[in-house]
Design an enzyme around this catalytic site. Structure first.
Site, PDB file in Angstrom:
ATOM      1  N   ILE A 128     -55.993 -16.465  26.485  1.00  0.00           N
ATOM      2  CA  ILE A 128     -55.320 -15.789  27.601  1.00  0.00           C
ATOM      3  C   ILE A 128     -56.125 -14.595  28.097  1.00  0.00           C
ATOM      4  O   ILE A 128     -56.379 -14.458  29.300  1.00  0.00           O
ATOM      5  CB  ILE A 128     -53.904 -15.337  27.193  1.00  0.00           C
ATOM      6  CG1 ILE A 128     -53.099 -16.527  26.637  1.00  0.00           C
ATOM      7  CG2 ILE A 128     -53.182 -14.718  28.387  1.00  0.00           C
ATOM      8  CD1 ILE A 128     -52.892 -17.655  27.607  1.00  0.00           C
ATOM      9  N   CYS A 154     -57.930  -2.635  32.073  1.00  0.00           N
ATOM     10  CA  CYS A 154     -56.954  -2.815  31.004  1.00  0.00           C
ATOM     11  C   CYS A 154     -57.694  -3.003  29.700  1.00  0.00           C
ATOM     12  O   CYS A 154     -58.727  -3.670  29.653  1.00  0.00           O
ATOM     13  CB  CYS A 154     -56.079  -4.029  31.287  1.00  0.00           C
ATOM     14  SG  CYS A 154     -54.867  -4.343  29.992  1.00  0.00           S
ATOM     15  N   LYS A 195     -38.767  -5.761  26.539  1.00  0.00           N
ATOM     16  CA  LYS A 195     -39.501  -4.920  27.483  1.00  0.00           C
ATOM     17  C   LYS A 195     -39.995  -5.744  28.668  1.00  0.00           C
ATOM     18  O   LYS A 195     -39.881  -5.321  29.829  1.00  0.00           O
ATOM     19  CB  LYS A 195     -40.702  -4.279  26.786  1.00  0.00           C
ATOM     20  CG  LYS A 195     -41.631  -3.510  27.716  1.00  0.00           C
ATOM     21  CD  LYS A 195     -42.828  -2.966  26.979  1.00  0.00           C
ATOM     22  CE  LYS A 195     -43.951  -3.956  26.867  1.00  0.00           C
ATOM     23  NZ  LYS A 195     -44.823  -3.997  28.061  1.00  0.00           N
ATOM     24  N   ASP A 200     -49.201 -12.224  22.786  1.00  0.00           N
ATOM     25  CA  ASP A 200     -48.661 -10.952  22.305  1.00  0.00           C
ATOM     26  C   ASP A 200     -48.314 -10.974  20.816  1.00  0.00           C
ATOM     27  O   ASP A 200     -47.931  -9.946  20.256  1.00  0.00           O
ATOM     28  CB  ASP A 200     -47.411 -10.565  23.104  1.00  0.00           C
ATOM     29  CG  ASP A 200     -47.749  -9.941  24.443  1.00  0.00           C
ATOM     30  OD1 ASP A 200     -48.946  -9.699  24.708  1.00  0.00           O
ATOM     31  OD2 ASP A 200     -46.819  -9.688  25.235  1.00  0.00           O
TER      32      ASP A 200
END
EC number: 2.5.1.7
Length: 425
Positions: free
Chosen positions: A332, A116, A22, A310
């Site tokens: 991060i 976010c 993605k 992630d």
């Protein structure tokens, strides 16, 4: 709204084919805006996020056609330069159209992405970079307006922190700038190398692939693209962790193990057995060992090639099943522990202290099924992993987060022997 139900306690076995990445597909799709013509992208995953970006591009005058995993994008009639709020608010990566639009049309109007769930990710780096290249940027009424008289001009841009989307946006913009642009302290993710390969194939002149300094010699025009999206390293890592958490054994295929070095090192440190060849990774337990026998391992998220943020939530779910304590340091994003409260509903023992979380694992019997709510893409996958290992049934709500980044998740898990199904609420 759909929910995902998981019946825990079934070890996963078999193989799973990894889809295209993605995080590579989105910038490569945006890059087709740089040049008129029909561009062909292969191994493109069919996800909520890729569909959203195609909608954004359709508003700009671009057409597209999908045939399996092959996506043909025709940007010949690109005529509009505005990416509206209604679509950009659903996916921050829509801001990737900014650089290509300014480079080709001389102007762009893109809605500010807004907040976010996993932390503050401002687009200031993108705008400062474009200003260095000669553009004028104005932020007002929730939009960013960028204009340039004539062509962008080459310049030197230094990132205080490596920014993936910032690197991608300015890399694309610089390909059509007049003169030479240097991106210093650039992000080094494999997805950026994939973008470099595509741009070079279109006629761009770029030096420094795989390094933190990219030198782009601008050209007057680019040609059509025909490029293959790299495998999704995050999806591959997620399935490896899921197989381990379930107490099973299996392999992920059509992946690139070299993109997962940090994760594989950490998984081996837990005591798991891993074997990798050119495109396959196998994972299993030593003879007579179970999930409860896993060693507790600390992780610290870092820019690539460090441990990927992630894959932080997924590894945390695995550590809930080991016996003992481990520490997860998130460097991060400042708010990427939102999955902790949901894991605690499943009986996980996790204590947060700023950017660190201490996970006390209680063995394979430690997690129990419960109704939980996904808060973001990777947090949702950690809940699925926990559900696969838990005793009883887990109900995951807001699964549209999963659909943003995992192609055919239900089908792939079922193929590994999981008992999962969707129901409308």
């Amino acid at each position: 709204m759909e929910k995902l139900f998981i019946e825990g306690g079934r070890p996963l076995h078999g193989s799973v084919k990894i889809s295209g990445a993605k995080n590579a597909a989105l910038p490569l799709m945006a890059a087709t805006l740089l040049a008129p013509g029909k561009h062909i992208l292969r191994n493109v995953p069919e996800l909520r996020d890729t569909k959203t970006l195609l909608q954004v591009m359709a508003e700009l005058g671009v057409t597209s056609q999908r045939d399996g995993d092959v996506l043909t994008i025709d940007s010949t009639h690109l005529k509009h330069c505005e990416a509206s709020y209604d679509l950009v608010r659903t996916m921050r990566a829509s801001v990737l159209v900014l650089g290509p639009l300014v480079a080709r049309l001389g102007q762009a109007r893109v809605s500010k992405p807004g907040g976010c769930a996993i932390g503050d990710r401002p687009i200031n780096l993108h705008l400062m970079g474009l200003e260095t290249l000669g553009a004028k940027c104005i932020q007002e009424h929730g939009y960013v307006d960028v204009e340039v008289d004539g062509r962008l001009q080459g310049g030197t841009i230094y990132f205080d922190v490596p920014s993936v989307t910032g690197t991608e946006n300015l890399l694309m913009a610089a390909t059509l700038a007049e003169g030479t642009t240097v991106l210093q302290n650039a992000a080094r993710e494999p997805e950026i190398a994939n973008l470099v390969d595509m741009l070079v194939g279109m006629g761009a002149r770029i030096e420094g692939r795989d390094s933190d300094e990219l030198t782009i010699h601008g050209v007057e025009q680019l040609g059509q693209a025909d490029c293959v999206i790299i495998p999704d390293r995050i999806e591959a890592g997620t399935y490896l962790i899921a197989i381990a958490a379930s107490g099973g054994a299996g392999k992920v295929t059509h992946c690139q193990p070299e993109h997962l070095s940090a994760l594989l090192t950490k998984l081996r440190a837990t005591g798991l057995l891993l074997e990798a060849d050119e495109s396959t990774i196998s994972i299993s337990f030593p003879e007579g060992k179970t999930v409860s026998d896993l060693s507790c391992v600390d992780i610290k998220t870092m820019p690539y090639p460090g441990y990927a943020t992630d894959l932080q939530a997924q590894f945390m779910a695995l550590m809930c099943l080991a016996t003992g304590s481990s520490v997860v340091n998130e460097t991060i994003f400042e708010n990427r522990f939102m999955h902790v409260a949901e894991l605690e509903r499943m009986n996980a023992d996790i204590k947060i202290n700023g950017g660190s979380a201490v996970v006390t694992g209680n063995g394979v019997a430690g997690l129990v099924g419960a109704p939980v709510m996904a808060t973001d893409l990777r947090a949702s996958s950690s809940l699925v992993i926990a559900g696969l290992a838990a005793t009883g049934q887990t109900e995951v709500r807001r699964i549209y987060h999963l659909e943003r980044g995992y192609e055919k998740l239900e089908e792939k898990l079922t193929g590994l022997g999981a008992r999962v199904w969707k129901e409308q609420s």
